[in-house]
Scaffold this motif. Structure first.
Motif, short mmCIF file in Angstrom:
data_model
loop_
_atom_site.label_atom_id
_atom_site.label_comp_id
_atom_site.label_asym_id
_atom_site.label_seq_id
_atom_site.Cartn_x
_atom_site.Cartn_y
_atom_site.Cartn_z
N ILE A 163 0.73 -1.08 0.03
CA ILE A 163 -0.07 -0.16 -0.05
C ILE A 163 0.91 1.27 0.12
O ILE A 163 1.69 1.22 0.80
CB ILE A 163 -0.92 -0.10 1.10
CG1 ILE A 163 -1.89 -1.18 1.19
CG2 ILE A 163 -1.72 1.27 1.24
CD1 ILE A 163 -2.36 -1.58 2.52
N GLY A 164 0.61 2.29 -0.89
CA GLY A 164 1.28 3.51 -1.04
C GLY A 164 2.68 3.17 -1.74
O GLY A 164 3.68 3.98 -1.72
N ILE A 165 2.77 2.17 -2.26
CA ILE A 165 4.01 1.98 -3.25
C ILE A 165 3.48 2.03 -4.85
O ILE A 165 2.87 1.17 -5.18
CB ILE A 165 4.71 0.66 -2.89
CG1 ILE A 165 5.31 0.61 -1.50
CG2 ILE A 165 5.85 0.40 -3.82
CD1 ILE A 165 5.93 -0.82 -1.25
N TRP A 166 4.01 2.86 -5.37
CA TRP A 166 3.83 3.28 -6.64
C TRP A 166 4.92 3.00 -7.50
O TRP A 166 6.36 2.91 -7.28
CB TRP A 166 3.38 4.56 -6.73
CG TRP A 166 2.17 5.15 -6.17
CD1 TRP A 166 0.74 4.61 -6.52
CD2 TRP A 166 1.93 5.55 -4.99
NE1 TRP A 166 -0.04 4.98 -5.48
CE2 TRP A 166 0.62 5.81 -4.45
CE3 TRP A 166 2.86 6.42 -4.10
CZ2 TRP A 166 0.12 6.44 -3.62
CZ3 TRP A 166 2.58 7.21 -3.06
CH2 TRP A 166 1.14 7.19 -2.68
N PRO A 167 4.75 2.87 -9.27
CA PRO A 167 5.84 2.80 -10.11
C PRO A 167 7.09 3.74 -9.98
O PRO A 167 8.11 3.47 -10.29
CB PRO A 167 5.21 2.80 -11.54
CG PRO A 167 3.69 2.72 -11.35
CD PRO A 167 3.58 3.05 -9.87
#
Length: 352
Positions: free
Chosen positions: A172-176
């Protein structure tokens, strides 16, 4: 007469209960869905409660799954000699599962897993990293930021940094763009995380290597690192994002499967190609068990480079039992289904 049959009580926090509480606390529905997806293992394991109950009956036990909100009442009056409490889902902030082992301790009941102090520690990545570093383990030094301001500045890193929420799991809260090349962008990510989830971010130097999951379930009391399963987790990307995670588990995973977006990573034994790294990981696990108190059931996440250099990322005291990697571990390590492995573990503690 009181029930004297040995009993396994599995305490879990449902996604719906978490979602409703987050909405009441003012979170937007999309953000509440993302946060509560961490508890997808509760949704997934519920489909197997009958199988776990049957596996327990075969071993002379009864089985009682208990939603977290009902745990205090359910644990009251249980016999400490015949009752074992297994906490499925942890949490001290967005999730509340860390209350279950504390309730069990209050009632004098036996538990599966680490003591409740570790339930609190493992869900604060910055604090747990400090403890792991103090134990001499190879954890990347971290900075800490809140809503665009440094609380602790990270060290310099020619390879850039990796930014992730401090108290949220399941990607959660990890994006590319969570791997970034400058600290200005790291602070921008901290603002994004704070706005969406009200969390701080850990900012670590980016470390190279392949992702590794080390899984542990001690079917017998006192099991050591010989019971550890160590596997590369190859997803076809450098790291998994929140979108990847939500496509694997729970209700969001079911929707992704229906839309043809389900892509399960490949698991490959580390020992087959890098036996030196496998041996070092087992030594790290042994240190975590002796120095930190991990036991019974846990997982460890690492990055492993081609020259066997290791980076310890984090540990988990409530690994996702119904997740693909833990099921694979039960099959390869114990030649058992998840239900049988859980029942066998409980029986070894309750009936010998």
């Amino acid at each position: 007469m009181p029930d004297t049959k040995p009993k396994l009580i599995l305490v879990y926090e449902p996604e719906k209960a978490c979602f409703d509480r987050l909405i009441a606390d003012g979170y937007a529905p999309d953000r509440a869905t993302e946060i509560s997806s961490y508890l997808a293992q509760s949704t997934d394991l519920a489909h197997e409660f009958d199988a776990i109950a049957a596996a327990c009956v075969e071993r002379g036990l009864s089985f009682a799954p208990v939603a977290l909100d009902d745990a205090a009442e359910a644990l009251a009056g249980q016999d400490p000699r015949t009752t074992l409490v297994w906490t499925l889902s942890d949490g001290i902030a967005y999730f509340r599962g860390g209350a279950a082992p504390a309730l069990a301790r209050l009632k004098g009941l036996k538990t599966i897993g680490a003591d409740d102090s570790l339930f609190a520690l493992c869900q604060d990545k910055f604090r747990s990293g400090a403890v792991l570093g103090a134990l001499g383990l190879p954890v990347p030094q971290a900075g800490l930021a809140r809503n665009g301001e440094w609380l602790v500045e990270p060290p310099a890193s020619p390879a850039g940094w990796f930014v992730k929420p401090n108290r949220l799991g399941a990607k959660i809260g990890i994006w590319p763009d969570s791997r970034c090349g400058d600290l200005a962008h790291a602070l921008e990510l901290s603002r994004r995380v704070f706005e969406a989830y009200r969390d701080d971010v850990v900012v670590q130097p980016y470390v190279a290597g392949r992702n590794v999951r080390a899984s542990f379930l001690g079917l017998e009391p006192g099991a050591g690192v010989e019971a550890l399963g160590v596997a590369f987790v190859d997803s076809g990307a450098d790291f998994q994002t929140m979108e990847d995670s939500m496509a694997l588990y729970g209700e969001t995973g079911e929707a992704a499967k229906a839309e043809g977006k389900y892509a399960e990573p490949e698991l490959l034994p580390v020992g087959d190609s890098q036996p030196g790294a496998d041996a070092r990981i087992r030594r790290i696990a042994e240190r975590l068990m002796s120095g930190l108190g991990l036991r019974d059931v846990f997982s460890i996440d690492l990055r492993v480079e081609a020259d066997d250099t290791l980076h310890l990322i984090e540990f988990e005291v409530c690994p996702g039992l119904p997740c693909f990697d833990f099921r694979a571990y039960c099959r390869t390590q114990w030649d058992m289904s998840l239900a049988d492995a859980m029942a066998e573990t409980a029986a070894s503690r309750l009936t010998g």
